[in-house]
Structure formats: structure tokens, C-alpha cells
Design an enzyme around this catalytic site. Structure first.
Site, PDB file in Angstrom:
ATOM      1  N   LEU A  49       0.290 -11.503  -5.691  1.00 56.29           N
ATOM      2  CA  LEU A  49       1.101 -11.695  -4.486  1.00 56.29           C
ATOM      3  C   LEU A  49       0.248 -12.009  -3.263  1.00 56.29           C
ATOM      4  O   LEU A  49       0.771 -12.367  -2.211  1.00 56.29           O
ATOM      5  CB  LEU A  49       1.958 -10.450  -4.246  1.00 56.29           C
ATOM      6  CG  LEU A  49       1.248  -9.102  -4.031  1.00 56.29           C
ATOM      7  CD1 LEU A  49       0.809  -8.908  -2.606  1.00 56.29           C
ATOM      8  CD2 LEU A  49       2.143  -7.965  -4.467  1.00 56.29           C
ATOM      9  N   GLY A  69       4.992  -4.528  -5.231  1.00 47.54           N
ATOM     10  CA  GLY A  69       3.589  -4.796  -5.561  1.00 47.54           C
ATOM     11  C   GLY A  69       2.619  -4.197  -4.552  1.00 47.54           C
ATOM     12  O   GLY A  69       2.983  -3.883  -3.421  1.00 47.54           O
ATOM     13  N   GLY A  70       1.373  -4.071  -4.977  1.00 42.23           N
ATOM     14  CA  GLY A  70       0.322  -3.533  -4.115  1.00 42.23           C
ATOM     15  C   GLY A  70      -0.208  -2.236  -4.688  1.00 42.23           C
ATOM     16  O   GLY A  70       0.280  -1.735  -5.707  1.00 42.23           O
ATOM     17  N   SER A 108       6.675   4.395   1.690  1.00 40.71           N
ATOM     18  CA  SER A 108       6.350   5.645   0.989  1.00 40.71           C
ATOM     19  C   SER A 108       6.445   6.823   1.942  1.00 40.71           C
ATOM     20  O   SER A 108       6.292   6.678   3.170  1.00 40.71           O
ATOM     21  CB  SER A 108       4.919   5.547   0.447  1.00 40.71           C
ATOM     22  OG  SER A 108       4.447   6.823   0.052  1.00 40.71           O
ATOM     23  N   ASN A 109       6.639   7.998   1.365  1.00 39.88           N
ATOM     24  CA  ASN A 109       6.594   9.235   2.165  1.00 39.88           C
ATOM     25  C   ASN A 109       5.252   9.355   2.886  1.00 39.88           C
ATOM     26  O   ASN A 109       5.160  10.016   3.917  1.00 39.88           O
ATOM     27  CB  ASN A 109       6.879  10.454   1.284  1.00 39.88           C
ATOM     28  CG  ASN A 109       5.769  10.787   0.302  1.00 39.88           C
ATOM     29  OD1 ASN A 109       4.825  11.498   0.624  1.00 39.88           O
ATOM     30  ND2 ASN A 109       5.852  10.257  -0.920  1.00 39.88           N
ATOM     31  N   TYR A 137      -3.654   4.313   2.652  1.00 44.29           N
ATOM     32  CA  TYR A 137      -2.444   3.903   1.944  1.00 44.29           C
ATOM     33  C   TYR A 137      -1.219   4.132   2.839  1.00 44.29           C
ATOM     34  O   TYR A 137      -0.358   3.246   2.985  1.00 44.29           O
ATOM     35  CB  TYR A 137      -2.344   4.708   0.639  1.00 44.29           C
ATOM     36  CG  TYR A 137      -1.028   4.610  -0.086  1.00 44.29           C
ATOM     37  CD1 TYR A 137      -0.609   3.408  -0.645  1.00 44.29           C
ATOM     38  CD2 TYR A 137      -0.196   5.725  -0.216  1.00 44.29           C
ATOM     39  CE1 TYR A 137       0.606   3.321  -1.311  1.00 44.29           C
ATOM     40  CE2 TYR A 137       1.016   5.645  -0.880  1.00 44.29           C
ATOM     41  CZ  TYR A 137       1.411   4.442  -1.432  1.00 44.29           C
ATOM     42  OH  TYR A 137       2.604   4.360  -2.087  1.00 44.29           O
TER      43      TYR A 137
HETATM   44  C1  15L Z   1       3.410   7.535  -3.555  1.00 41.13           C
HETATM   45  O1  15L Z   1       3.587   6.807  -2.596  1.00 41.13           O
HETATM   46  C2  15L Z   1       2.713   7.058  -4.782  1.00 41.13           C
HETATM   47  O2  15L Z   1       2.940   5.684  -5.006  1.00 41.13           O
HETATM   48  C3  15L Z   1       3.073   7.853  -6.009  1.00 41.13           C
HETATM   49  O3  15L Z   1       2.122   7.549  -7.018  1.00 41.13           O
HETATM   50  C4  15L Z   1       3.077   9.357  -5.730  1.00 41.13           C
HETATM   51  O4  15L Z   1       1.788   9.793  -5.453  1.00 41.13           O
HETATM   52  C5  15L Z   1       4.005   9.668  -4.575  1.00 41.13           C
HETATM   53  O5  15L Z   1       3.703   8.862  -3.451  1.00 41.13           O
HETATM   54  C6  15L Z   1       3.938  11.125  -4.138  1.00 41.13           C
HETATM   55  O6  15L Z   1       3.874  11.400  -2.947  1.00 41.13           O
HETATM   56  O7  15L Z   1       3.985  11.987  -5.007  1.00 41.13           O
END
Ligand code: 15L
Length: 261
Positions: A49, A69-70, A108-109, A137
Site C-alpha cells: 500500500l 494495512g500497516g 486503535s485504542n 504506533y
Molecule cells: C492493537 O492496536 C494491536 O494491533 C493489537 O495487536 C493489540 O495489541 C491491541 O492493540 C491491544 O491493545 O491489545
């Protein structure tokens, strides 16, 4: 419809769950993908990508993109910048040029990983809680939310950023009981994001209806998401979490910065 990162953990689980009559799933990954099964309307594409030419071809004739992706965990700054941030810019640029109307971004969180779990009120942390990244990240996820906002405001693309909790077959530890997004609920959530007539720009949490949930479901429910799973049935087998779990990002808040984990 195009799915990037289709060979990854979430992408693999979504392949069967996003199958619909009349829908062709174009699946992009740098790793080779399993070929189409008989009767399966998929178009596997091998490529990265981060390559604008690959993305231009992948977006041709597509109405929506689910961008998974990524790198999905911590990595060096150079890798995170190139693949997650610059890569998402490449995806959004290709979407704009090809006239793709909707892009769903896997946030993501960890974009808000330094939010204190104790600050979640009875309705949970709001989905638009300002970013408090816990890693490079997490910074990349905050950055793609900002890129998505820009591409919505400038070009009118519908962009939904899903701050995914922990999307696995089952939650591994106590922290994950609060953040679990079951694979079936993930399918329901992506369908809600794809099906809403005019979502505009949104940031939502991607979690199931967990008894121990700490993230608000209201914003995703506004889009039509109706979660059906609860991590509580795995509680007895969940491994204990360390004190880092007082933060949403848990162990990411203490892991070495820039080192793959
Ligand atoms: C994420 O963003 C990751 O992609 C996943 O592998 C987990 O680590 C998840 O968070 C998490 O917080 O458990």
C-alpha cells in the site's frame, strides 16, 4: 470494495464476514493471499500500500475501502512513518483520485493509550477523547485520524476511524476483557460503517458489548452497530494484567519506544 492488509489478523477474519451477495472483495496485501474459493467473489492482489501505482490500480472501480494495512504494533519510527502514516496518505490519495466515496480507517485504542481507565464514566470514555498516544504506533493512529479528517473536510470523502480495542478470537488477559472486539462484532461494525447513508467524518470505538467495557458504544451505535458479544464468558480463563492496565494502552505504555513488540 477494497480491503488493505487483507492477510493480517483482522483482515483474515473479515474475509468471510464481509462476504455479501453482489459484493466483490478486492483483497490487497504484500503477502500472498489464499486464492478465491469456489463461489467466492474475491480479487486477491499482492502489493504494498506504500506504492502509489499499486494503490491506484487497487482503487480502480472501488466504492469503499476498509484500510487495515500497516504495522499493527510498535516498530521503529522510520517504519511507522513510512508504512502507517505515509502509507495511509498514499491510500487516501489513491481513494481521492479514484473517486472512492468512503474510507474506513483502522485506528486503535493506542491513539489514546495514556487515557486512564479510571476516567471512564458510566458510559465509558467518549470515542472522540483527544489523542494520548502510548507509542510511535499510537502516534501513527492519531496521525491517520487527522489525515482522515483532512480528506473528509477537503474532498468530502466519508471517513470513519475505528479505534479498535483488541480484535482476536478471544481475549487473552484481564485488560483485554475490557477492550475485546469479537470477530463477529467486528464484521457487524464494518457493515454498519459501510451501510450508513452519510456518516461524514467520525471517530468511534471498536469494542464488543463487554460487561467490563471502558469505551463508549454510543458513537458506533449511532451508525447502526449492534454488538452481540461480551468477553465475560472468557473471564475465568483470562490471564492477570500488570499495573500498566490502569491505562487504556496497558503494556504498550511501558514497552520500549520504537522497538518491535
Ligand atoms: C492493537 O492496536 C494491536 O494491533 C493489537 O495487536 C493489540 O495489541 C491491541 O492493540 C491491544 O491493545 O491489545
Amino acid at each position: 470494495m477494497l480491503i488493505t492488509g487483507a492477510a493480517g489478523v483482522v483482515g483474515t477474519m473479515m474475509r468471510s464476514r464481509l462476504r455479501r451477495e453482489g459484493r466483490v472483495l478486492r483483497l490487497l496485501d504484500r503477502e500472498p493471499l489464499p486464492p478465491a474459493e469456489p463461489g467466492e467473489a474475491v480479487e486477491p492482489v499482492t502489493g504494498t500500500l506504500t506504492d502509489p501505482d499499486v494503490m491506484a490500480a487497487a482503487c480502480d472501480g472501488v466504492d469503499a475501502i476498509v484500510h487495515l494495512g500497516g504495522h499493527s504494533r510498535e516498530n521503529s519510527w522510520a517504519e511507522t512513518l513510512a508504512v502507517n502514516i505515509d502509507g495511509t496518505h498514499t491510500v487516501l490519495e489513491a481513494a481521492r483520485k479514484a473517486g472512492v466515496g468512503r474510507v474506513i480507517l483502522a485506528s486503535s485504542n493506542h491513539a489514546a493509550g495514556f487515557r486512564l481507565v479510571a476516567d471512564a464514566g458510566p458510559d465509558g470514555l467518549p470515542a472522540d477523547s483527544p489523542a494520548r498516544p502510548d507509542t510511535y504506533y499510537g502516534v501513527s493512529k492519531a496521525a491517520i485520524e487527522a489525515l482522515g479528517s483532512l480528506y473528509h473536510s477537503r474532498f468530502g470523502i466519508d471517513v470513519i476511524c475505528i479505534r479498535i480495542g483488541a480484535c482476536f478470537e478471544r481475549p487473552s488477559d484481564v485488560r483485554a476483557l475490557s477492550l475485546w472486539l469479537s470477530p463477529d462484532d467486528a464484521g457487524r461494525l464494518f457493515e454498519a460503517c459501510l451501510g450508513h447513508p452519510s456518516p461524514g467524518y467520525r471517530v468511534i470505538w471498536g469494542v464488543s458489548a463487554n460487561t467490563r467495557g471502558v469505551c463508549s458504544l454510543a458513537e458506533a451505535e449511532e451508525l447502526g452497530y449492534r454488538p452481540q458479544d461480551d468477553s465475560e464468558r472468557f473471564a475465568a480463563g483470562a490471564a492477570p494484567s500488570d499495573p500498566s492496565a490502569r491505562y487504556l494502552g496497558g503494556p504498550f505504555t511501558t514497552a520500549a519506544l520504537g522497538e518491535p513488540n
